[in-house]
Scaffold this active site. Sequence first.
Site, mmCIF file in Angstrom:
data_model
loop_
_atom_site.group_PDB
_atom_site.id
_atom_site.type_symbol
_atom_site.label_atom_id
_atom_site.label_comp_id
_atom_site.label_asym_id
_atom_site.label_seq_id
_atom_site.Cartn_x
_atom_site.Cartn_y
_atom_site.Cartn_z
ATOM 1 N N ASP A 13 1.841 -0.837 12.151
ATOM 2 C CA ASP A 13 0.649 -1.350 11.462
ATOM 3 C C ASP A 13 0.340 -2.800 11.841
ATOM 4 O O ASP A 13 -0.765 -3.282 11.609
ATOM 5 C CB ASP A 13 0.834 -1.264 9.937
ATOM 6 C CG ASP A 13 0.762 0.175 9.442
ATOM 7 O OD1 ASP A 13 0.274 1.041 10.194
ATOM 8 O OD2 ASP A 13 1.207 0.430 8.306
ATOM 9 N N ARG A 45 -7.469 -3.048 9.831
ATOM 10 C CA ARG A 45 -6.523 -3.948 10.503
ATOM 11 C C ARG A 45 -7.144 -4.595 11.754
ATOM 12 O O ARG A 45 -6.743 -5.690 12.146
ATOM 13 C CB ARG A 45 -5.221 -3.223 10.841
ATOM 14 C CG ARG A 45 -4.521 -2.720 9.576
ATOM 15 C CD ARG A 45 -3.039 -2.497 9.758
ATOM 16 N NE ARG A 45 -2.519 -1.665 8.683
ATOM 17 C CZ ARG A 45 -2.180 -2.097 7.462
ATOM 18 N NH1 ARG A 45 -2.293 -3.371 7.158
ATOM 19 N NH2 ARG A 45 -1.731 -1.272 6.544
ATOM 20 N N SER A 79 7.437 9.455 11.813
ATOM 21 C CA SER A 79 6.303 9.193 10.921
ATOM 22 C C SER A 79 6.753 9.345 9.471
ATOM 23 O O SER A 79 7.222 10.410 9.058
ATOM 24 C CB SER A 79 5.168 10.179 11.227
ATOM 25 O OG SER A 79 4.305 10.287 10.108
ATOM 26 N N GLY A 124 -4.656 8.042 5.397
ATOM 27 C CA GLY A 124 -3.762 9.030 6.005
ATOM 28 C C GLY A 124 -2.555 9.280 5.115
ATOM 29 O O GLY A 124 -2.064 10.408 5.011
ATOM 30 N N LYS A 172 0.841 -1.210 0.000
ATOM 31 C CA LYS A 172 0.000 0.000 0.000
ATOM 32 C C LYS A 172 0.876 1.260 0.000
ATOM 33 O O LYS A 172 0.633 2.182 -0.786
ATOM 34 C CB LYS A 172 -0.904 -0.045 1.246
ATOM 35 C CG LYS A 172 -1.904 1.079 1.350
ATOM 36 C CD LYS A 172 -3.089 0.685 2.197
ATOM 37 C CE LYS A 172 -2.807 0.653 3.685
ATOM 38 N NZ LYS A 172 -2.564 1.974 4.278
ATOM 39 N N SER A 173 1.891 1.287 0.855
ATOM 40 C CA SER A 173 2.749 2.485 0.948
ATOM 41 C C SER A 173 3.416 2.770 -0.390
ATOM 42 O O SER A 173 3.466 3.917 -0.857
ATOM 43 C CB SER A 173 3.844 2.267 1.993
ATOM 44 O OG SER A 173 3.281 2.233 3.265
ATOM 45 N N ARG A 184 -6.228 2.479 18.016
ATOM 46 C CA ARG A 184 -5.965 1.026 18.001
ATOM 47 C C ARG A 184 -5.615 0.450 19.374
ATOM 48 O O ARG A 184 -5.741 -0.761 19.572
ATOM 49 C CB ARG A 184 -4.865 0.695 16.983
ATOM 50 C CG ARG A 184 -5.390 0.808 15.574
ATOM 51 C CD ARG A 184 -4.408 0.312 14.546
ATOM 52 N NE ARG A 184 -5.018 0.336 13.233
ATOM 53 C CZ ARG A 184 -4.360 0.509 12.088
ATOM 54 N NH1 ARG A 184 -3.056 0.648 12.106
ATOM 55 N NH2 ARG A 184 -5.007 0.503 10.945
HETATM 56 C C1 S3P Z 1 2.618 4.901 6.098
HETATM 57 C C2 S3P Z 1 3.208 5.266 7.259
HETATM 58 C C3 S3P Z 1 2.726 4.853 8.583
HETATM 59 C C4 S3P Z 1 1.740 3.697 8.509
HETATM 60 C C5 S3P Z 1 0.749 3.860 7.405
HETATM 61 C C6 S3P Z 1 1.448 3.990 6.064
HETATM 62 C C7 S3P Z 1 3.187 5.386 4.831
HETATM 63 O O1 S3P Z 1 2.104 5.969 9.200
HETATM 64 O O2 S3P Z 1 1.083 3.543 9.736
HETATM 65 O O3 S3P Z 1 -0.129 2.747 7.352
HETATM 66 O O4 S3P Z 1 2.864 4.834 3.765
HETATM 67 O O5 S3P Z 1 3.976 6.336 4.885
HETATM 68 P P1 S3P Z 1 2.983 7.068 10.001
HETATM 69 O O6 S3P Z 1 4.155 7.314 9.179
HETATM 70 O O7 S3P Z 1 2.176 8.294 10.168
HETATM 71 O O8 S3P Z 1 3.290 6.412 11.307
#
Ligand code: S3P
Length: 427
Positions: free
Chosen positions: A313, A385, A166, A93, A23-24, A344
């Site tokens: 995650d 999740r 983050s 997010g 996904k990222s 969570r």
């Molecule tokens: C992500 C970063 C993480 C993760 C999210 C995906 C990303 O969040 O929890 O599911 O793709 O950069 P944070 O970086 O805000 O912790």
Amino acid sequence: MKKMIVSPIGAFDFTTDKIASDKSISHRCAIFSLLSDKPSQIENFLGAEDTMCTLSIVQSLGAKVEKNGDMITIIPPKEISEPPLILDCGNSGTAIRLLMGFLSTCKGFFVLYGDSYLCSRPMRRVADPLRKIGALIDGRSEGNYAPLGIRGQTLEAFEYESKIASAQVKSALILAALKANGICSFCEPELSRDHSERMLRGMGAQVLSQGLKVTIHPQTAPLKPLDIKVPNDPSSGFFFAVAAAITQGSKVTLSNMLLNKTRIEAYKVLERMGAKVEFIEKNNVYDSVGDIVIMGRELHGVCVEENISWLIDELPALSIAFACASGKSLVKNAQELRVKESDRISSVVKNLQLCGIRVEEFADGYEVEGGILKSATINSFGDHRIAMSFAIAGLISPMHIEDIDCINTSFPNFLELLSQIGSVNAD
Ligand code: S3P
């Protein structure tokens, strides 16, 4: 709203290369393709709700997307167009925060929003540092919550020290820095996932990583396009890793998985708990990719307090393993869990208690006493999740999971795979 019952069918030996694509990396492929002037070729792009929202936003900004089997081609526009409609990030997010950084430097006015869960997650962590360098961002609660309005500007160079680890904050600031007025640097307290740095370097950007510091040189010309096969998502694969770990005598082989060190920490925790885990690297293009093999054995409790951003995650699924282990498991320094797709800490604690497991909640974590998981009706709190973690618990004792539509945000074929190792009835 859809719900389901998951029940055990016994030990299994399951091999799959069908875990959802990462996904990222998929979000980044869609957004970063706009930094080039040539078409990007992306194989195995994640076709889930979250990433399809990002792809459709990229189209609203002027890109063309062509699909050919498992391959998509993203043809970037000459210039980002100002969309007449608001941009829907759905539940994501990553989409909203990365786009905040990117759009802050694009000519025009843009409105980002999402579903009710996303609109209650904090955005100040990205809006504040961007506003300090001249970005015009506004939204509810002084710009902390979406809908967010952004008017693109030229931004000043910056040196920013983030208090939170983050990858979303880091990536938003790297995207802004690429168009800023000078060389920028970003520092984080603990290394968060580093896909943005790796992918942008692969595209020819001057993004230099030294420990916890990233130095970004402004982009003076269009970047090279992406030509990438997105590997499978270790966070999605982890549900099946836990499935094998809690069902003694079971084995799961996950193929074509991303093996980036910031993404496989939860598998290492399972190993510390007693499961047998093997990583077999097969190739290394932007990142290491290969197979992960997990075998169930007797599990014992652990303390998890370091590298939290590397397993943030996976903590909900890991909590199911804690519940099935002997002894106590402790999670500390994980306050970030409170601002994910749901709170969570609270979602895990409430649902484990419904399953008859003793859990104590803290501000930054929880303690689980291993025991016998009892059947329960689980509230997903609209969080993919949480729904998938407790579906895996159903392989030990039948679980009724309410509101499972959210699973489509990251793993549309989850139930299809789960039905190969357990009994699944969804309606
Ligand atoms: C992500 C970063 C993480 C993760 C999210 C995906 C990303 O969040 O929890 O599911 O793709 O950069 P944070 O970086 O805000 O912790």
